[in-house]
Write an enzyme that holds these catalytic residues in place. Structure first.
Site, PDB file in Angstrom:
ATOM      1  N   HIS A 250       7.198   1.579  -9.615  1.00  0.00           N
ATOM      2  CA  HIS A 250       6.456   2.539 -10.084  1.00  0.00           C
ATOM      3  C   HIS A 250       7.033   3.830 -10.894  1.00  0.00           C
ATOM      4  O   HIS A 250       6.518   3.018 -12.121  1.00  0.00           O
ATOM      5  CB  HIS A 250       7.697   3.317  -8.681  1.00  0.00           C
ATOM      6  CG  HIS A 250       6.485   5.045  -8.050  1.00  0.00           C
ATOM      7  ND1 HIS A 250       5.054   5.203  -8.864  1.00  0.00           N
ATOM      8  CD2 HIS A 250       7.138   5.735  -6.992  1.00  0.00           C
ATOM      9  CE1 HIS A 250       5.360   6.503  -7.872  1.00  0.00           C
ATOM     10  NE2 HIS A 250       6.394   6.922  -6.988  1.00  0.00           N
TER      11      HIS A 250
ATOM     12  N   ASP B 227       1.146   4.401 -17.615  1.00  0.00           N
ATOM     13  CA  ASP B 227       2.524   3.994 -17.598  1.00  0.00           C
ATOM     14  C   ASP B 227       2.800   2.996 -19.323  1.00  0.00           C
ATOM     15  O   ASP B 227       3.460   2.944 -19.471  1.00  0.00           O
ATOM     16  CB  ASP B 227       3.419   3.569 -16.675  1.00  0.00           C
ATOM     17  CG  ASP B 227       3.848   4.536 -15.223  1.00  0.00           C
ATOM     18  OD1 ASP B 227       3.773   3.990 -14.358  1.00  0.00           O
ATOM     19  OD2 ASP B 227       4.543   5.843 -15.866  1.00  0.00           O
TER      20      ASP B 227
ATOM     21  N   HIS C 287      -2.745  -1.724 -10.248  1.00  0.00           N
ATOM     22  CA  HIS C 287      -1.669  -0.297  -9.686  1.00  0.00           C
ATOM     23  C   HIS C 287      -2.689  -0.736  -7.883  1.00  0.00           C
ATOM     24  O   HIS C 287      -3.328  -1.681  -8.608  1.00  0.00           O
ATOM     25  CB  HIS C 287      -3.175   0.685 -10.113  1.00  0.00           C
ATOM     26  CG  HIS C 287      -3.051   2.015  -9.941  1.00  0.00           C
ATOM     27  ND1 HIS C 287      -2.929   2.354  -8.344  1.00  0.00           N
ATOM     28  CD2 HIS C 287      -1.499   3.161 -10.393  1.00  0.00           C
ATOM     29  CE1 HIS C 287      -2.411   4.458  -7.819  1.00  0.00           C
ATOM     30  NE2 HIS C 287      -1.914   4.042  -9.361  1.00  0.00           N
TER      31      HIS C 287
HETATM   32  C1  SDX Z   1       2.926   4.281 -10.480  1.00  0.00           C
HETATM   33  O1  SDX Z   1       1.073   4.409  -6.461  1.00  0.00           O
HETATM   34  C2  SDX Z   1       0.900   5.302  -7.605  1.00  0.00           C
HETATM   35  O2  SDX Z   1      -0.148   6.052  -7.001  1.00  0.00           O
HETATM   36  C3  SDX Z   1       1.731   5.313  -8.218  1.00  0.00           C
HETATM   37  C4  SDX Z   1       1.359   5.784  -9.787  1.00  0.00           C
HETATM   38  C5  SDX Z   1       1.344   7.261  -9.449  1.00  0.00           C
HETATM   39  O3  SDX Z   1       1.117   8.519 -10.186  1.00  0.00           O
HETATM   40  O4  SDX Z   1       2.007   7.854  -8.214  1.00  0.00           O
HETATM   41  O5  SDX Z   1       0.047   6.027 -10.039  1.00  0.00           O
HETATM   42  C6  SDX Z   1       2.272   5.404 -10.949  1.00  0.00           C
HETATM   43  O6  SDX Z   1       3.817   3.826  -9.919  1.00  0.00           O
HETATM   44  C7  SDX Z   1       1.933   3.574 -11.867  1.00  0.00           C
HETATM   45  C8  SDX Z   1       2.349   1.449 -11.603  1.00  0.00           C
HETATM   46  C9  SDX Z   1       3.225   1.833 -12.163  1.00  0.00           C
HETATM   47  N1  SDX Z   1       4.055   0.227 -12.515  1.00  0.00           N
HETATM   48  C10 SDX Z   1       4.136  -0.671 -13.336  1.00  0.00           C
HETATM   49  O7  SDX Z   1       3.125  -0.309 -14.365  1.00  0.00           O
HETATM   50  C11 SDX Z   1       4.062  -1.753 -12.799  1.00  0.00           C
HETATM   51  C12 SDX Z   1       3.937  -3.265 -13.112  1.00  0.00           C
HETATM   52  N2  SDX Z   1       2.288  -2.702 -12.311  1.00  0.00           N
HETATM   53  C13 SDX Z   1       3.004  -4.679 -10.721  1.00  0.00           C
HETATM   54  O8  SDX Z   1       3.791  -4.374 -10.494  1.00  0.00           O
HETATM   55  C14 SDX Z   1       1.575  -3.817  -9.568  1.00  0.00           C
HETATM   56  O9  SDX Z   1       0.271  -3.580 -10.329  1.00  0.00           O
HETATM   57  C15 SDX Z   1       2.199  -2.493  -8.900  1.00  0.00           C
HETATM   58  C16 SDX Z   1       2.705  -2.208  -8.173  1.00  0.00           C
HETATM   59  C17 SDX Z   1       1.838  -1.166  -9.697  1.00  0.00           C
HETATM   60  C18 SDX Z   1       0.956  -3.139  -8.096  1.00  0.00           C
HETATM   61  O10 SDX Z   1       0.738  -3.740  -6.812  1.00  0.00           O
HETATM   62  P1  SDX Z   1       0.337  -4.011  -6.014  1.00  0.00           P
HETATM   63  O11 SDX Z   1      -1.215  -3.142  -5.112  1.00  0.00           O
HETATM   64  O12 SDX Z   1       1.019  -4.593  -4.424  1.00  0.00           O
HETATM   65  O13 SDX Z   1      -0.526  -5.451  -6.415  1.00  0.00           O
HETATM   66  P2  SDX Z   1      -0.038  -6.665  -5.929  1.00  0.00           P
HETATM   67  O14 SDX Z   1       1.559  -7.154  -6.620  1.00  0.00           O
HETATM   68  O15 SDX Z   1      -0.110  -7.185  -4.753  1.00  0.00           O
HETATM   69  O16 SDX Z   1      -0.481  -7.728  -7.057  1.00  0.00           O
HETATM   70  C19 SDX Z   1      -1.472  -8.368  -6.784  1.00  0.00           C
HETATM   71  C20 SDX Z   1      -2.088  -9.449  -7.823  1.00  0.00           C
HETATM   72  C21 SDX Z   1      -0.403 -10.541  -7.207  1.00  0.00           C
HETATM   73  O17 SDX Z   1      -1.364 -11.453  -8.169  1.00  0.00           O
HETATM   74  P3  SDX Z   1      -1.086 -12.410  -7.043  1.00  0.00           P
HETATM   75  O18 SDX Z   1       0.110 -12.948  -6.648  1.00  0.00           O
HETATM   76  O19 SDX Z   1      -2.709 -12.212  -5.733  1.00  0.00           O
HETATM   77  O20 SDX Z   1      -1.756 -13.931  -7.228  1.00  0.00           O
HETATM   78  O21 SDX Z   1      -1.626  -9.366  -8.866  1.00  0.00           O
HETATM   79  C22 SDX Z   1      -0.757  -9.507  -9.571  1.00  0.00           C
HETATM   80  C23 SDX Z   1       0.507  -9.881  -9.116  1.00  0.00           C
HETATM   81  O22 SDX Z   1       1.502 -10.967  -8.776  1.00  0.00           O
HETATM   82  N3  SDX Z   1      -0.100  -8.358  -9.941  1.00  0.00           N
HETATM   83  C24 SDX Z   1       0.427  -8.414 -11.552  1.00  0.00           C
HETATM   84  C25 SDX Z   1       1.044  -7.428 -12.276  1.00  0.00           C
HETATM   85  N4  SDX Z   1       0.618  -6.605 -11.181  1.00  0.00           N
HETATM   86  C26 SDX Z   1      -0.075  -7.118  -9.745  1.00  0.00           C
HETATM   87  N5  SDX Z   1       0.772  -9.279 -12.634  1.00  0.00           N
HETATM   88  C27 SDX Z   1       1.471  -9.318 -13.751  1.00  0.00           C
HETATM   89  N6  SDX Z   1       1.494  -8.491 -14.372  1.00  0.00           N
HETATM   90  C28 SDX Z   1       1.527  -6.866 -13.532  1.00  0.00           C
HETATM   91  N7  SDX Z   1       1.480  -5.490 -14.093  1.00  0.00           N
END
Ligand code: SDX
Length: 433
Positions: A272, A367, A311
């Site tokens: 997050h 971020d 996201h």
């Molecule tokens: C913020 O919710 C908000 O509004 C948050 C925010 C706000 O203003 O409050 O916008 C702020 O928190 C932004 C997000 C910051 N976090 C990151 O940058 C961390 C890296 N990103 C992730 O961990 C991920 O993308 C999330 C947590 C942001 C979202 O995760 P989801 O929606 O649960 O998606 P998921 O984990 O189910 O991913 C779907 C697929 C998966 O692959 P498969 O298993 O389906 O093959 O995408 C992959 C994930 O492995 N994936 C990533 C990835 N993000 C998702 N793979 C590599 N790198 C990534 N960053």
């Protein structure tokens, strides 16, 4: 909608042959409680929806922030983020988010006055920071300090009194920069610099952070404006993890200080708001543009996560990331280019063309570039989540108050599907295998 169609769903339970008609509500939703009538036996509890991590569950209706993840649209109270970032300032946007309307000149002056004259904290809170190790993470110190404020304002427990709520909300908006600056100064082993009322919200924050000795400190106006824009971009984001936490804790009628400390704990997580810190650590670890292809391979092999990408809602470019990227260029004009930017740009260039990322709708989020600006402004990475928490305090408080005023809301208490052991008798320790 088809001609003469009714705005309902007909659900047929093939286990019993019974059919049920449920209304389709605003936002293409059905009321989960309408599922409870679906039973096999009369004595059954009734049907629930199963939705781990609430990926497809609306927990509330809200008027604060609108996001269209497919189109990369973000609006606070209907105003596009691009216009607010271009034409407004953080305290004006804070008033908009908290009150629902842009302030008149007099309303803004009064709000700025109230915030300005609430920036001090009780001296005992100042000494609280002395109890931490020098290398304590700033978010840990902030979460402690914010919950400690609840002991100085016990009247804040009266969360049902709107005028009392407003005083606490102004205090929190006003004091977060002071607490953050004190955490930073403790980390650096420097004496605290107290608020100066003739400075703007952002300039005062920078002054408390970076003034050394009695020498007058006045931030570069480009940097002051850049931080103000970053605060605008981070102010709210509808029902994200930390806003949901604020609502859940607040639904028990906990005071806003303890509720906000909980929300900060959620924001601290690297998935997050802690992602901005994780991005910088990732870029440092990559170290050089030539190492980017190998890192990307590591991501594709699930050995790495590309922090700052992806996201839950945005399946297109996060509109905030575009604005931050432009702001970064303005900051680097003053501070000099951050060498890590080249690594970030190379990561983005490759990721936006790799099927692994494109097929998963993984784009830079808020971020990905923000940390590069924070580092250029002189902040250590431990301060990055704190720089997210300061502006997001406004969004958390707006969501919290909307929850309290919402007649449909009550204490949050989800259900579960129990898949554990059936009833079994206790076994004395001597008789255990
Ligand atoms: C913020 O919710 C908000 O509004 C948050 C925010 C706000 O203003 O409050 O916008 C702020 O928190 C932004 C997000 C910051 N976090 C990151 O940058 C961390 C890296 N990103 C992730 O961990 C991920 O993308 C999330 C947590 C942001 C979202 O995760 P989801 O929606 O649960 O998606 P998921 O984990 O189910 O991913 C779907 C697929 C998966 O692959 P498969 O298993 O389906 O093959 O995408 C992959 C994930 O492995 N994936 C990533 C990835 N993000 C998702 N793979 C590599 N790198 C990534 N960053």
């Amino acid at each position: 909608m088809a001609e003469n169609a009714s705005n309902t769903l007909t659900i047929r339970d093939n286990r019993t042959g019974k059919e049920y008609e449920v209304d389709v509500l605003e936002g293409d939703t059905i009321r989960a409680m309408d599922l409870r009538q679906i039973k096999v036996r009369d004595e059954d509890f009734g049907m629930m929806s199963f939705d781990p991590a609430y990926t497809n569950t609306a927990s509330t209706s809200s008027t604060v922030t609108f996001i269209d993840g497919g189109k990369g649209i973000l609006r606070y109270r209907g105003y596009p983020i691009e216009q607010l970032a271009e034409r407004s300032n953080f305290l004006e946007v804070a008033y908009l988010i908290l009150k629902g309307e842009l302030p008149t000149g007099d309303e803004l002056d009064e709000f700025v006055h109230h915030v300005t004259y609430h920036t001090y904290v009780h001296e005992n809170v100042v000494h609280l920071f002395d109890s931490f190790r020098y290398d304590a993470h700033a978010m840990g110190m902030m979460i402690s300090a914010v919950s400690a404020l609840s002991t100085f304002y016990p009247e804040a427990k009266d969360v049902r009194d709107p005028s009392n709520r407003w005083i606490q909300m102004v205090r929190l908006v006003a004091k977060m920069p002071t607490l953050a600056a004190f955490a930073y100064r403790h980390h650096r082993g420097l004496p605290k610099v107290y608020p100066e009322n003739e400075l703007s919200y952002t300039a005062n924050f920078l002054n408390m952070l970076f003034r050394i000795g009695v020498k007058e400190y006045r931030p570069n106006p480009v940097l002051e404006r850049a931080l103000d824009v970053l605060f605008i971009l981070h102010a709210d984001h509808e029902q994200n993890c930390s806003a949901t936490t604020m609502r859940v804790i607040g639904s028990a009628e906990a005071d806003p200080y303890c509720s906000l400390a909980g929300a900060m704990g959620a924001l601290y997580g690297p998935l997050h708001g802690g992602a901005n810190e994780a991005v910088l650590r990732m870029l440092h670890r990559i170290g050089d543009v030539k190492n980017v292809p190998a890192f990307i391979e590591g991501v594709k092999n699930r050995e790495e996560r590309l922090m700052g990408f992806g996201h839950r809602v945005y399946k297109a470019y996060d509109p905030r990331a575009s604005i931050i990227k432009r702001t970064a260029d303005e900051v680097f004009e003053v501070t000099g280019r951050n060498p890590l930017l080249d690594i970030a740009l190379e990561l983005e260039k490759i990721a936006l063309n790799e099927d692994f990322f494109v097929s998963r709708n993984l784009y830079p989020n808020v971020d990905f570039y923000s940390g590069l600006i924070y580092q250029a402004l002189g902040f250590p990475v431990e301060m990055f989540p704190v720089l997210f928490a300061i502006p997001r305090t406004v969004g958390w408080l707006a969501q919290w108050e909307e929850m309290l005023e919402d007649k449909e809301q009550k204490i949050a208490r989800p259900r579960q599907v129990y898949v554990g052991e059936d009833a079994r008798d206790f076994v004395s320790v001597e008789d255990r295998g």
